[in-house]
Scaffold this motif. Structure first.
Motif: not given
Length: 852
Positions: A288, A297-298, A338-339, A341, A343
């Protein structure tokens, strides 16, 4: 009634005794005997009554006594000498800065749910915590740049009491942190440092505390904060207490809160070591922060975090690994979905095996493995067990290639060695045994110790163990309100000259504490031989919810009350580090009878060996590596059984046979000087061969060189230029994921012409690969070969890189290799295509393998 004002009362030390305060607050004293002697000299009885807690001791001694000691020249000289030793230790350079003098000192963050540092800090339950404590002590001795993170439990683990029937009861006394070697961390304005973690519909606050462990700082979180609701104040009440919901709260606090605490302290580790999966949620917070602060990005943030994470698993059975139901993960971590990205299913699948069911739990071990690049079990055998147990995380890799190492545990020698034995080593081994405890050359000098000196030293330790056992039993019986005759009988328990066997550990059924009780008639004959007595000391706790484990304790207590065992079999209540230290320093034999391969490592037997004791054990955990007939005994050879009852019968009889035919005769084989020469030779072999290998200095050096330094280097490499390399790697992996499905092996040929092969002659093998749009740098082509098992399967083969030969039309490439034939027998081979580079550690792309 709430107080109007709260404050801390501290002892008023005379100026000459001021160094005592600094000594008391640094656990360096715990592994330096002369420092302990300083506190013991102040008041021997109070030192024992306060459970060897120097901070509490200073608060209980009268001002008159302090004034008297301040004017005692001998005491002041002793104090200044010890204080000078500590100052020198703290300011001098250890192994790491001396070895890596011209390199950076990248900080390591070591996370653990428990730390066993001293009996005066009851924030540990057993082996995992004691190992973590020994890890910190060796990191201090080696001067590793490491900071540790944990939770400070208000009640810690339980204190054990047995009722009149021998059933375990649990007591939870509160820890008074202000009377312990623990210091609250404060902000510049004097207010307590506080961190905040999001929980459902609220934030939970935690104060920060510090324990100084030599050169190492251990920071701990405590949610007993007035601003928290009562439910949250109890998050750090007990270690391993409560239900699954309390457990996830603790682990969110440890992982996410611990990472935030490091930032609040302005500490920036480059590598993170998770000691078991309890702290695995730290990866979420690290990801995060990278996404928020660096615009990654994640997948990019995950790449950087995983490259610098180390994960150690200690649990050899699936049920022992933390796993949470999906609703619990959603309740406490949905804000991260959500943080990041992701599901809900994408998030949950990070902690699930391949192709999970709809309600598959989120497994923290799987999650930690997926989020790390360095993984290890805690012995060679446990590494093998872990590779099989977690093969579903790498479904396309052969088990021997699954990237989980086996790095065997150790013990902190200075913590566990007796003062008597340490003095003997000082005389004959010199300072090298504690300055370089992993140097085998130093330990070989144990052969120069005269047999008589070594034996007399060991006998003193056995005598002290017997005296300690009698005192402890008498104290327990007095609390229970027994009569004078039973108290008098406790004074005659055990024989200080008899062969003494120790068994102490967590009472779980797989550890089979009652194996030696399988045939009580035979055991009675063993322990009551005239002139060749044998006695057994048991100790250990069962988990509060483990009734079968509690029943084992009750069985032992009832057996010890039988007439034939009254003076030869005892169970010591309330096992802790103090009891453990007396036992490992004083027993002749350490007994270990787990169901193989369920003992990941075990370290108590290592402590016994360093003190000259011998081991008799199932060849499991560390003993599978440490056993040699020159310094111990093995119960069986690691055979596998389908019938547990039959296995217990076979192995208990093997244990009795070893005692009757080898151990007892060797111990009581005395010459005219009453010395058991063969036994003493085995003691020397145990010390010389086991002490330099099974110690945490060797272990932490290996962690530093094999994991910490490479992880920090990976982080630096990936973080350079705004994480440019991370972005390139993620783009490459995305290309692989999109195109690797088009890769296929078109043909494989060899030069045997159906005639077989000859030993000593290589087989030429070539293959044609359709790369599916990838180039030769993107893929690795390997020959995989070896002997076939009984089912004709190639399960234990080895890989050989095939050499690129030429490019063929339509995106096809030819590779070749020479397969060696070193021995006769049924042999096979196949060919595989994998992603190129060092991709096996990445669980996302290691599944991209095509086999011929």
């Amino acid at each position: 009634m709430r107080p109007l004002r709260t404050f801390t009362v501290e002892p008023d030390l005379p100026e000459a005794l001021i160094p005592l305060r600094e000594l008391a607050q640094n656990l360096w004293w715990y592994w330096h005997g002369e420092a302990q002697n300083i506190f013991r000299r102040l008041d021997r009885q109070a030192w024992e009554e306060c459970n060897h807690n120097p901070v509490a001791l200073l608060g209980t001694i009268s001002q008159d006594r302090l004034a008297k000691m301040a004017n005692d020249d001998g005491f002041i000289s002793h104090l200044l000498r010890v204080y000078s030793d500590m100052e020198y230790y703290m300011s001098s350079k250890g192994w790491w800065p001396r070895t890596h003098e011209h390199e950076q000192r990248p900080l390591v963050a070591y996370f653990s749910a428990e730390f066993g540092l001293s009996e005066c800090l009851p924030i540990y339950s057993g082996g995992l915590g004691v190992l973590a404590g020994d890890h910190l002590k060796s990191a201090s001795d080696l001067d590793i740049p490491l900071v540790a993170i944990g939770l400070l439990y208000q009640q810690g683990y339980f204190r054990q009491r047995l009722n009149a029937d021998g059933w375990q009861l649990e007591l939870f006394p509160r820890n008074d942190f202000h009377n312990m070697p623990v210091q609250q961390v404060r902000n510049e304005d004097g207010s307590p440092m506080t961190i905040s973690v999001e929980f459902p519909n609220r934030n939970v606050l935690a104060h920060v505390w510090k324990i100084q462990v030599g050169r190492i700082r251990l920071f701990m979180l405590d949610t007993n904060v007035p601003e928290n609701i009562p439910e949250d104040r109890h998050i750090t009440a007990q270690l391993y207490g409560g239900d699954q919901e309390l457990r996830i709260r603790q682990e969110v606090l440890l992982g996410i809160g611990g990472t935030r605490m490091l930032r609040a302290l302005n500490l920036e580790p480059k590598s993170f070591h998770m000691n078991e999966g309890h702290s695995a949620f730290l990866t979420l917070e690290r990801i995060r922060c990278l996404m928020d602060e660096n615009g990654l990005s994640f997948e990019e943030a995950r790449e950087a975090v995983a490259a610098s994470n180390i994960f150690t698993t200690h649990t050899p059975v699936p049920a022992g690994n933390d796993a949470f139901e999906p609703w619990l993960i959603e309740k406490y971590l949905s804000h991260y979905f959500e943080h990041l990205g992701l599901s809900k299913d994408e998030f949950l699948n990070l902690g699930r095996p391949e192709h999970p069911g709809e309600n598959e739990p989120f497994n923290l071990t799987i999650f930690a493995m997926r989020m790390s690049s360095f993984r290890n079990g805690v012995s060679k055998l446990h590494g093998n067990v872990s590779r099989k147990m977690w093969s579903s995380v790498w479904p396309s890799l052969p088990i021997r290639e699954i990237p989980i190492d086996g790095l065997v545990n150790g013990v902190h020698t200075l913590t566990w060695i007796s003062h008597d034995m340490a003095s003997l080593f000082d005389r004959y081994l010199g300072p090298g045994w504690y300055e370089k405890p992993g140097d085998q050359n130093v330990w070989q000098a144990v052969q120069h110790i005269p047999d008589e000196e070594l034996w007399r030293t060991h006998e003193r330790r056995r005598e002290r163990l017997v005296a300690f056992t009698r005192r402890r039993m008498k104290k327990v019986l007095a609390k229970r309100g027994v009569g004078a005759s039973e108290l008098a009988a406790a004074e005659e328990t055990l024989d200080p000259e008899a062969l003494t066997i120790g068994f102490a550990r967590r009472f779980a059924t797989y550890k089979r504490a009652n194996l030696i009780l399988a045939d009580l008639e035979r055991l009675s004959r063993l322990v009551n031989r005239h002139g060749k007595k044998v006695q057994i000391i048991f100790a250990g706790k069962a988990h509060p919810r483990d009734n079968p484990g509690k029943d084992l304790i009750r069985q032992i207590v009832h057996t010890a009350r039988n007439e034939q065992f009254l003076k030869s079999l005892v169970f010591l209540e309330d096992y802790d580090m103090n009891v453990a230290r007396h036992m490992v320093q004083g027993v002749d034999i350490w007994l270990n009878t787990p169901l193989r391969p369920m003992e990941a490592s075990g370290t108590s037997g290592m402590k016994v060996a360093a003190n000259g004791g011998l081991n008799i054990s199932i060849p499991d955990g560390w003993w599978a590596e440490g056993y040699d007939p020159s310094h111990g005994w093995s119960i069986g050879a690691g055979e596998a059984y389908d019938d547990l009852e039959y296995q217990n019968t076979v192995e208990s009889q093997a244990l009795y046979d070893l005692l009757e035919k080898e151990i007892i005769p060797t111990f009581y084989d005395r010459g005219s000087d009453n010395l058991p020469r063969k036994w003493i030779a085995m003691m020397k072999s145990a010390i010389a061969n086991l002490a330099p290998v099974f110690n945490t200095n060797r272990m932490v050096q290996q962690y530093a060189e094999h994991y910490y330094a490479p992880a920090a280097a990976h982080w630096d490499e990936l973080a350079a230029d705004g994480f440019a390399k991370v972005k390139l790697q993620c783009a490459w992996k995305k290309k692989l994921m999109e195109k690797f499905g088009n890769v296929h092996i078109e043909s494989v040929n060899d030069d045997m012409d159906g005639l077989g092969a000859k030993v000593g002659k290589n087989i030429a093998i070539d293959t044609v690969i359709n790369s599916g749009g990838l180039n030769t740098d993107d893929i690795a082509v390997e020959l995989y070969f070896g002997e076939l098992d009984d089912d004709g399967q190639l399960n234990d083969g080895q890989a050989l890189a095939m050499r690129y030969v030429e490019e063929l039309p339509e995106g096809r490439y030819k590779y070749t290799a020479e397969m060696p034939c070193h021995q006769s027998g049924m042999t096979g081979y196949t060919v595989r295509v994998m992603p190129g580079g060092n991709s096996r550690h990445d669980t996302r792309i290691s599944s991209l393998i095509h086999w011929a």
